[in-house]
Design an enzyme around this catalytic site. Structure first.
Site, PDB file in Angstrom:
ATOM      1  N   TYR A  70       0.825  -1.225   0.000  1.00  0.00           N
ATOM      2  CA  TYR A  70       0.000   0.000   0.000  1.00  0.00           C
ATOM      3  C   TYR A  70       0.851   1.265   0.000  1.00  0.00           C
ATOM      4  CZ  TYR A  70      -3.698   3.307   0.870  1.00  0.00           C
ATOM      5  OH  TYR A  70      -4.560   4.353   0.732  1.00  0.00           O
ATOM      6  N   PHE A 122      -6.198  20.867 -24.728  1.00  0.00           N
ATOM      7  CA  PHE A 122      -6.941  19.635 -25.003  1.00  0.00           C
ATOM      8  C   PHE A 122      -8.309  19.775 -24.318  1.00  0.00           C
ATOM      9  CE2 PHE A 122      -8.125  15.242 -23.867  1.00  0.00           C
ATOM     10  CZ  PHE A 122      -8.300  14.773 -25.154  1.00  0.00           C
ATOM     11  N   ASP A 123      -9.320  19.021 -24.765  1.00  0.00           N
ATOM     12  CA  ASP A 123     -10.674  19.304 -24.264  1.00  0.00           C
ATOM     13  C   ASP A 123     -10.838  19.080 -22.757  1.00  0.00           C
ATOM     14  OD1 ASP A 123     -10.693  16.563 -24.628  1.00  0.00           O
ATOM     15  OD2 ASP A 123     -12.359  16.524 -26.049  1.00  0.00           O
ATOM     16  N   ASP A 213       2.060  20.258 -20.764  1.00  0.00           N
ATOM     17  CA  ASP A 213       1.116  19.151 -20.926  1.00  0.00           C
ATOM     18  C   ASP A 213       1.830  18.194 -21.881  1.00  0.00           C
ATOM     19  OD1 ASP A 213      -0.837  17.357 -21.546  1.00  0.00           O
ATOM     20  OD2 ASP A 213      -2.368  18.831 -22.084  1.00  0.00           O
ATOM     21  N   ALA A 215       1.893  14.907 -22.776  1.00  0.00           N
ATOM     22  CA  ALA A 215       1.397  13.565 -23.115  1.00  0.00           C
ATOM     23  C   ALA A 215       2.227  12.921 -24.234  1.00  0.00           C
ATOM     24  CB  ALA A 215      -0.071  13.642 -23.536  1.00  0.00           C
ATOM     25  N   LYS A 256      -0.186   7.693 -23.394  1.00  0.00           N
ATOM     26  CA  LYS A 256       0.343   7.931 -24.751  1.00  0.00           C
ATOM     27  C   LYS A 256       1.825   7.547 -24.725  1.00  0.00           C
ATOM     28  CE  LYS A 256      -3.367  10.799 -24.511  1.00  0.00           C
ATOM     29  NZ  LYS A 256      -4.206  10.870 -23.306  1.00  0.00           N
ATOM     30  N   HIS A 448     -20.111  15.438 -28.609  1.00  0.00           N
ATOM     31  CA  HIS A 448     -19.643  14.459 -29.594  1.00  0.00           C
ATOM     32  C   HIS A 448     -19.654  13.039 -29.042  1.00  0.00           C
ATOM     33  CE1 HIS A 448     -16.246  15.868 -27.341  1.00  0.00           C
ATOM     34  NE2 HIS A 448     -15.479  14.894 -27.770  1.00  0.00           N
TER      35      HIS A 448
HETATM   36  N1  F0G Z   1      -3.620  16.288 -22.643  1.00  0.00           N
HETATM   37  C1  F0G Z   1      -3.549  15.906 -23.928  1.00  0.00           C
HETATM   38  C2  F0G Z   1      -2.705  16.681 -24.891  1.00  0.00           C
HETATM   39  C3  F0G Z   1      -4.269  14.784 -24.354  1.00  0.00           C
HETATM   40  O1  F0G Z   1      -4.202  14.419 -25.633  1.00  0.00           O
HETATM   41  C4  F0G Z   1      -5.044  14.071 -23.414  1.00  0.00           C
HETATM   42  C5  F0G Z   1      -5.825  12.897 -23.826  1.00  0.00           C
HETATM   43  C6  F0G Z   1      -5.073  14.511 -22.085  1.00  0.00           C
HETATM   44  C7  F0G Z   1      -4.338  15.634 -21.734  1.00  0.00           C
HETATM   45  C8  F0G Z   1      -5.883  13.822 -21.026  1.00  0.00           C
HETATM   46  O2  F0G Z   1      -5.258  12.667 -20.641  1.00  0.00           O
HETATM   47  O3  F0G Z   1      -6.864  10.866 -21.306  1.00  0.00           O
HETATM   48  O4  F0G Z   1      -5.023  10.448 -19.645  1.00  0.00           O
HETATM   49  O5  F0G Z   1      -6.963  11.840 -19.021  1.00  0.00           O
HETATM   50  N2  F0G Z   1      -6.041  12.584 -25.020  1.00  0.00           N
HETATM   51  C9  F0G Z   1      -6.708  11.405 -25.550  1.00  0.00           C
HETATM   52  C10 F0G Z   1      -6.853  11.531 -27.047  1.00  0.00           C
HETATM   53  C11 F0G Z   1      -7.962  11.033 -24.853  1.00  0.00           C
HETATM   54  O6  F0G Z   1      -7.519  10.656 -27.663  1.00  0.00           O
HETATM   55  O7  F0G Z   1      -6.285  12.445 -27.639  1.00  0.00           O
HETATM   56  P1  F0G Z   1      -6.080  11.382 -20.129  1.00  0.00           P
END
Ligand code: F0G
Length: 465
Positions: A70, A122-123, A213, A215, A256, A448
């Site tokens: 843990y 990112f969204d 950010d 990823a 990613k 979407h």
């Molecule tokens: N930032 C970026 C640039 C991303 O592309 C994503 C996720 C996230 C943050 C959020 O990360 O999914 O681990 O919570 N992108 C995926 C996509 C979902 O299909 O582009 P997460």
């Protein structure tokens, strides 16, 4: 030596081979929303490169010997060592995925009414900023507006606009500057080291935290070694380290470039901020040595973070996407240039000129790729980014009608990608046959993902109604 995938396949998973009538039925049942399809209905799944990568033998071996203690598990220390080696940040907090890192960082750092600047949010990043009553503002560089130009770093932030905002009347509202590498919302384009350096200097001058950010940090680093003078003799790992060194910390979804099925990290320099984040981490994700992940996830990520910067892997991955882009172009389908790595962004608006934005050409192309060949991808056009009224009628279209074909890591071979290109070519051979779509059930939130649509057949003159 020709470019080949620098790995061979040891474990396989059958992919569904379906007929067109089966796909027609599946799509209708899904309300013409590709997010509603089941995996067994999809032949080649290019919906996302997130959490969809193939594990290496070394990652699976690490999972078996992982430590599920843990608190203070060995797996955590191996994970922390891998992240520290790459980023140099002293405080490392594991979280279950990228959006959890966003929520924890923003909640610990921002006050309502503050402004967050980014090349392109990112969204989920935007949503987490807005949920706190703050404003998320994109400052893409002007070159990003031309989808066809071959400018090498169209992911850059607009430094002049950033400097102006920081120096202007809104300057004291800016709570955070983010940089998304690579710029997923902006065609998967990379950010240059020069741009990161200028942004870092501006943030230091104005005392604003600068967070990556990250990823797709390894893919960004690879494109820097290929496109930016001064970095051609550096390894992608060296470039990634230099990039992290320019910022105050990072949030990185490791689904990613961590080649994990789940997991992310929030890594910071500032002790006081890290302490605030850690409290929230413990309250909402898990103790600081697991953060909502299993020991086996942490160990697999530690290995993935080393494998991801291997030049042979990155070269082959970049070549795969470029090959797909070339084949699509040869079939008459343009994509955002120059081609990035994690995805191909097809210009559906240019292909389906008979469909106006309110008939959702991007969505129409995505549906057609599924009907023609069982390929699943995602629209990035007026369905996702346009403004609708409460009945789902489009009021303001998106600037472009794109379709993203995201390529999972180490999953599909060149022949799979060539199959995708054949399906694109088949659709492109008779584009006016592709029907437009209208909304039948609009969802006020996360449109979407949740809306249902139906096809609107073309009129006899080939014009969409
Ligand atoms: N930032 C970026 C640039 C991303 O592309 C994503 C996720 C996230 C943050 C959020 O990360 O999914 O681990 O919570 N992108 C995926 C996509 C979902 O299909 O582009 P997460």
């Amino acid at each position: 030596m020709p470019l080949i995938e620098p790995y061979r396949i040891k474990v396989v998973e059958p992919i569904p081979i379906t007929t067109r009538p089966e796909r027609q039925r599946a799509l209708a049942d899904a309300g013409y929303n590709l997010f509603n399809l089941r995996a067994e209905e999809v032949t080649i799944d290019l919906l996302s490169d997130s959490g969809t990568g193939a594990l290496s033998a070394a990652q699976q071996a690490a999972a078996v010997s992982a430590d599920e203690t843990y608190a203070g598990a060995r797996s955590f220390y191996r994970f922390r060592e891998a992240v520290a080696d790459l980023t140099g940040y002293p405080r490392i907090l594991p979280v279950h995925q990228g959006r959890a890192a966003e929520r924890i960082l923003f909640t610990s750092l921002l006050e309502p009414g503050q402004l967050v600047l980014n090349n392109t949010h990112f969204d989920t990043t935007r949503a987490n900023v807005e949920l706190l009553g703050c404003e998320a503002r994109d400052l893409p560089c002007p070159e990003a507006a031309d989808l066809d130009s071959s400018e090498p770093f169209k992911g850059n932030i607009n430094v002049a606009a950033l400097a102006k905002t920081l120096a202007g009347p809104e300057g004291n509202r800016v709570g955070l500057v983010l940089m998304t590498i690579t710029n997923n919302g902006g065609g998967g384009q990379p950010v240059s080291m020069a741009n990161l350096t200028e942004t870092s200097e501006l943030c230091q001058r104005y005392g604003v935290p600068f967070i990556l950010d990250a990823a797709r940090f390894a893919e960004n680093a690879w494109l820097v070694t290929q496109r930016e003078p001064g970095y051609r003799h550096r390894t992608p790992r060296e470039v990634a380290r230099l990039a992290f060194a320019l910022a105050d910390g990072c949030m990185a979804s490791l689904k990613k470039d961590g080649i994990g099925h789940i997991g992310a990290v929030l890594a910071l320099r500032n002790e006081a901020l890290a302490n605030r984040c850690e409290m929230l981490l413990i309250a909402t994700e898990g103790f600081r040595t697991y953060g909502g992940l299993a020991g086996r996830d942490l160990d697999m990520l530690a290995i993935g973070l080393r494998e991801i910067t291997e030049p042979e892997y990155l070269a082959a991955r970049a070549a795969g996407t470029a090959h797909l882009a070339d084949l699509a172009a040869a079939a008459g389908v343009d994509s955002v240039r120059p081609t990035g790595i994690h995805a191909l962004y097809l210009n559906a608006g240019r292909l389906l000129t008979h469909l106006p934005p309110h008939r959702y050409p991007g969505h129409a192309l995505a549906c057609e790729l599924f009907l023609a060949g069982g390929i699943r991808c995602v629209e990035l056009g007026s369905l996702y980014l346009g403004k609708q009224d409460e009945h789902g009628t489009l009021i303001t279209p998106a600037p472009y009608e794109l379709v993203r074909l995201a390529i999972p890591r180490r999953v599909y071979t060149q022949s799979h990608l060539e199959y995708v290109a054949e399906v694109i070519a088949e659709v492109a051979s008779n584009p006016t046959r592709v029907p437009g779509y209208q909304m039948v059930e609009a969802s006020p939130l996360l449109r979407h993902f949740n809306s249902r649509l139906e096809p609107v057949p073309a009129s006899p003159t080939g014009q969409a109604r």
